[in-house]
Design a protein around this motif. Sequence first.
Motif, PDB file in Angstrom:
ATOM      1  N   ALA A  37       0.809  -1.216   0.000  1.00  0.00           N
ATOM      2  CA  ALA A  37       0.000   0.000   0.000  1.00  0.00           C
ATOM      3  C   ALA A  37       0.845   1.270   0.000  1.00  0.00           C
ATOM      4  N   ALA A  38       2.083   1.189   0.478  1.00  0.00           N
ATOM      5  CA  ALA A  38       2.938   2.378   0.539  1.00  0.00           C
ATOM      6  C   ALA A  38       3.229   2.915  -0.860  1.00  0.00           C
ATOM      7  N   ILE A  39       3.324   2.032  -1.834  1.00  0.00           N
ATOM      8  CA  ILE A  39       3.600   2.469  -3.212  1.00  0.00           C
ATOM      9  C   ILE A  39       2.421   3.270  -3.752  1.00  0.00           C
ATOM     10  N   PHE A  40       1.220   2.758  -3.522  1.00  0.00           N
ATOM     11  CA  PHE A  40       0.048   3.496  -3.998  1.00  0.00           C
ATOM     12  C   PHE A  40      -0.087   4.819  -3.259  1.00  0.00           C
ATOM     13  N   GLN A  41       0.333   4.860  -2.009  1.00  0.00           N
ATOM     14  CA  GLN A  41       0.274   6.097  -1.242  1.00  0.00           C
ATOM     15  C   GLN A  41       1.186   7.155  -1.848  1.00  0.00           C
ATOM     16  N   VAL A  42       2.361   6.739  -2.335  1.00  0.00           N
ATOM     17  CA  VAL A  42       3.262   7.669  -3.025  1.00  0.00           C
ATOM     18  C   VAL A  42       2.588   8.209  -4.282  1.00  0.00           C
ATOM     19  N   PHE A  43       1.919   7.338  -4.998  1.00  0.00           N
ATOM     20  CA  PHE A  43       1.178   7.720  -6.199  1.00  0.00           C
ATOM     21  C   PHE A  43       0.151   8.799  -5.868  1.00  0.00           C
ATOM     22  N   LEU A  44      -0.524   8.646  -4.742  1.00  0.00           N
ATOM     23  CA  LEU A  44      -1.520   9.618  -4.302  1.00  0.00           C
ATOM     24  C   LEU A  44      -0.874  10.924  -3.853  1.00  0.00           C
ATOM     25  N   GLU A  45       0.148  10.808  -3.004  1.00  0.00           N
ATOM     26  CA  GLU A  45       0.781  11.991  -2.430  1.00  0.00           C
ATOM     27  C   GLU A  45       1.335  12.926  -3.496  1.00  0.00           C
ATOM     28  N   HIS A  46       1.904  12.361  -4.541  1.00  0.00           N
ATOM     29  CA  HIS A  46       2.492  13.174  -5.595  1.00  0.00           C
ATOM     30  C   HIS A  46       1.506  13.525  -6.712  1.00  0.00           C
ATOM     31  N   LYS A  47       0.252  13.129  -6.522  1.00  0.00           N
ATOM     32  CA  LYS A  47      -0.795  13.456  -7.499  1.00  0.00           C
ATOM     33  C   LYS A  47      -0.332  13.138  -8.919  1.00  0.00           C
ATOM     34  N   MET A  48       0.103  11.913  -9.097  1.00  0.00           N
ATOM     35  CA  MET A  48       0.693  11.533 -10.386  1.00  0.00           C
ATOM     36  C   MET A  48      -0.309  11.556 -11.533  1.00  0.00           C
ATOM     37  N   LEU A  49      -1.583  11.371 -11.232  1.00  0.00           N
ATOM     38  CA  LEU A  49      -2.570  11.455 -12.306  1.00  0.00           C
ATOM     39  C   LEU A  49      -2.665  12.877 -12.861  1.00  0.00           C
ATOM     40  N   ASP A  91     -10.903   1.295  -2.584  1.00  0.00           N
ATOM     41  CA  ASP A  91     -10.563   2.707  -2.434  1.00  0.00           C
ATOM     42  C   ASP A  91      -9.632   3.181  -3.554  1.00  0.00           C
ATOM     43  N   SER A  92      -8.734   2.304  -4.005  1.00  0.00           N
ATOM     44  CA  SER A  92      -7.822   2.665  -5.096  1.00  0.00           C
ATOM     45  C   SER A  92      -8.606   2.884  -6.383  1.00  0.00           C
ATOM     46  N   LEU A  93      -9.511   1.972  -6.686  1.00  0.00           N
ATOM     47  CA  LEU A  93     -10.309   2.082  -7.901  1.00  0.00           C
ATOM     48  C   LEU A  93     -11.228   3.297  -7.844  1.00  0.00           C
ATOM     49  N   PHE A  94     -11.798   3.551  -6.678  1.00  0.00           N
ATOM     50  CA  PHE A  94     -12.668   4.715  -6.508  1.00  0.00           C
ATOM     51  C   PHE A  94     -11.898   5.997  -6.805  1.00  0.00           C
ATOM     52  N   TYR A  95     -10.687   6.087  -6.274  1.00  0.00           N
ATOM     53  CA  TYR A  95      -9.861   7.271  -6.514  1.00  0.00           C
ATOM     54  C   TYR A  95      -9.583   7.442  -8.003  1.00  0.00           C
ATOM     55  N   LEU A  96      -9.217   6.348  -8.654  1.00  0.00           N
ATOM     56  CA  LEU A  96      -8.879   6.419 -10.073  1.00  0.00           C
ATOM     57  C   LEU A  96     -10.078   6.844 -10.917  1.00  0.00           C
ATOM     58  N   LEU A  97     -11.203   6.172 -10.741  1.00  0.00           N
ATOM     59  CA  LEU A  97     -12.369   6.461 -11.565  1.00  0.00           C
ATOM     60  C   LEU A  97     -12.917   7.868 -11.329  1.00  0.00           C
ATOM     61  N   SER A  98     -12.742   8.371 -10.135  1.00  0.00           N
ATOM     62  CA  SER A  98     -13.262   9.703  -9.814  1.00  0.00           C
ATOM     63  C   SER A  98     -12.330  10.827 -10.253  1.00  0.00           C
ATOM     64  N   HIS A  99     -11.122  10.489 -10.651  1.00  0.00           N
ATOM     65  CA  HIS A  99     -10.143  11.518 -11.019  1.00  0.00           C
ATOM     66  C   HIS A  99     -10.423  12.074 -12.412  1.00  0.00           C
ATOM     67  N   ALA A 100     -10.198  13.371 -12.553  1.00  0.00           N
ATOM     68  CA  ALA A 100     -10.475  14.043 -13.822  1.00  0.00           C
ATOM     69  C   ALA A 100      -9.662  13.483 -14.972  1.00  0.00           C
ATOM     70  N   ALA A 101      -8.512  12.897 -14.677  1.00  0.00           N
ATOM     71  CA  ALA A 101      -7.652  12.377 -15.741  1.00  0.00           C
ATOM     72  C   ALA A 101      -8.362  11.327 -16.581  1.00  0.00           C
ATOM     73  N   VAL A 102      -9.186  10.511 -15.950  1.00  0.00           N
ATOM     74  CA  VAL A 102      -9.901   9.469 -16.687  1.00  0.00           C
ATOM     75  C   VAL A 102     -10.908  10.095 -17.644  1.00  0.00           C
ATOM     76  N   ALA A 103     -11.675  11.049 -17.149  1.00  0.00           N
ATOM     77  CA  ALA A 103     -12.648  11.742 -18.001  1.00  0.00           C
ATOM     78  C   ALA A 103     -11.948  12.501 -19.129  1.00  0.00           C
ATOM     79  N   GLU A 104     -10.771  13.027 -18.842  1.00  0.00           N
ATOM     80  CA  GLU A 104     -10.031  13.767 -19.864  1.00  0.00           C
ATOM     81  C   GLU A 104      -9.591  12.866 -21.012  1.00  0.00           C
ATOM     82  N   VAL A 105      -9.213  11.640 -20.686  1.00  0.00           N
ATOM     83  CA  VAL A 105      -8.845  10.700 -21.743  1.00  0.00           C
ATOM     84  C   VAL A 105     -10.073  10.369 -22.592  1.00  0.00           C
TER      85      VAL A 105
END
Length: 217
Positions: A43-55, A89-103
């Motif tokens: 989970a720490a890896i995904f947390q880094v992904f979140l913290e740095h707002k990589m999307l 929670d990971s999937l929820f974050y991804l699907l709700s992020h604007a990056a997905v809609a932008e694609v």
Amino acid sequence: MPCRNHYRTLVKHQVVTKSNEPVIIESLRLITELVIWGDQHNAAIFQVFLEHKMLDVFSGILAQPTSTAVKRQLIQSVMMMVQNLSREDSLFYLLSHAAVAEVIVFPFDFKDEEELVAYYVSFLKTLSLRLDRTSIQFFFDGESLPLFSRALGFINSPEGMVRTSMRTLALNVLRVDDDNLRKFIADRSAVLFSLYDALVDRKSYKLGDGEDDLVGQ
């Protein structure tokens, strides 16, 4: 941590140029693989992904005039995460992020780009497989459903794979148990008849051997 290092690489090359595109593509690929692995094992890896707002970084790259190769990798990266993230929670974050809609709504130039079309259509289909009463809120606002409307843009595709993917997407949308969505679709019944005609009985092409029609699904 490797994920953070690849993020720093993307930030260092945040302005995409012809010379740094290979580095950006490789960083996107590696980040995607790490995030998927981290979601399942660390989970720490995904947390880094979140913290740095990589999307957000993904979105910044998409918005730039880049080569088809970069755009293919962006589509593939988002698609792979949609397909493989297993934690709710990971999937929820991804699907709700604007990056997905932008694609979804990005005006890709598909002219003479069959591979890009294949990636994009697969991305739309993969998203549709994740639709349910909860996730539909991220793609349907009561007035528009870009996921569905963009798919209809490929209604006359001569490629069997594209037609099959669009049929799957349409059925996945229709199966979502949401009253507002059903009303939205019912109010546009003419679109459904056009979809049926295109996928089942178009004179402009012949459906591949073994393909069932919509009624048989």
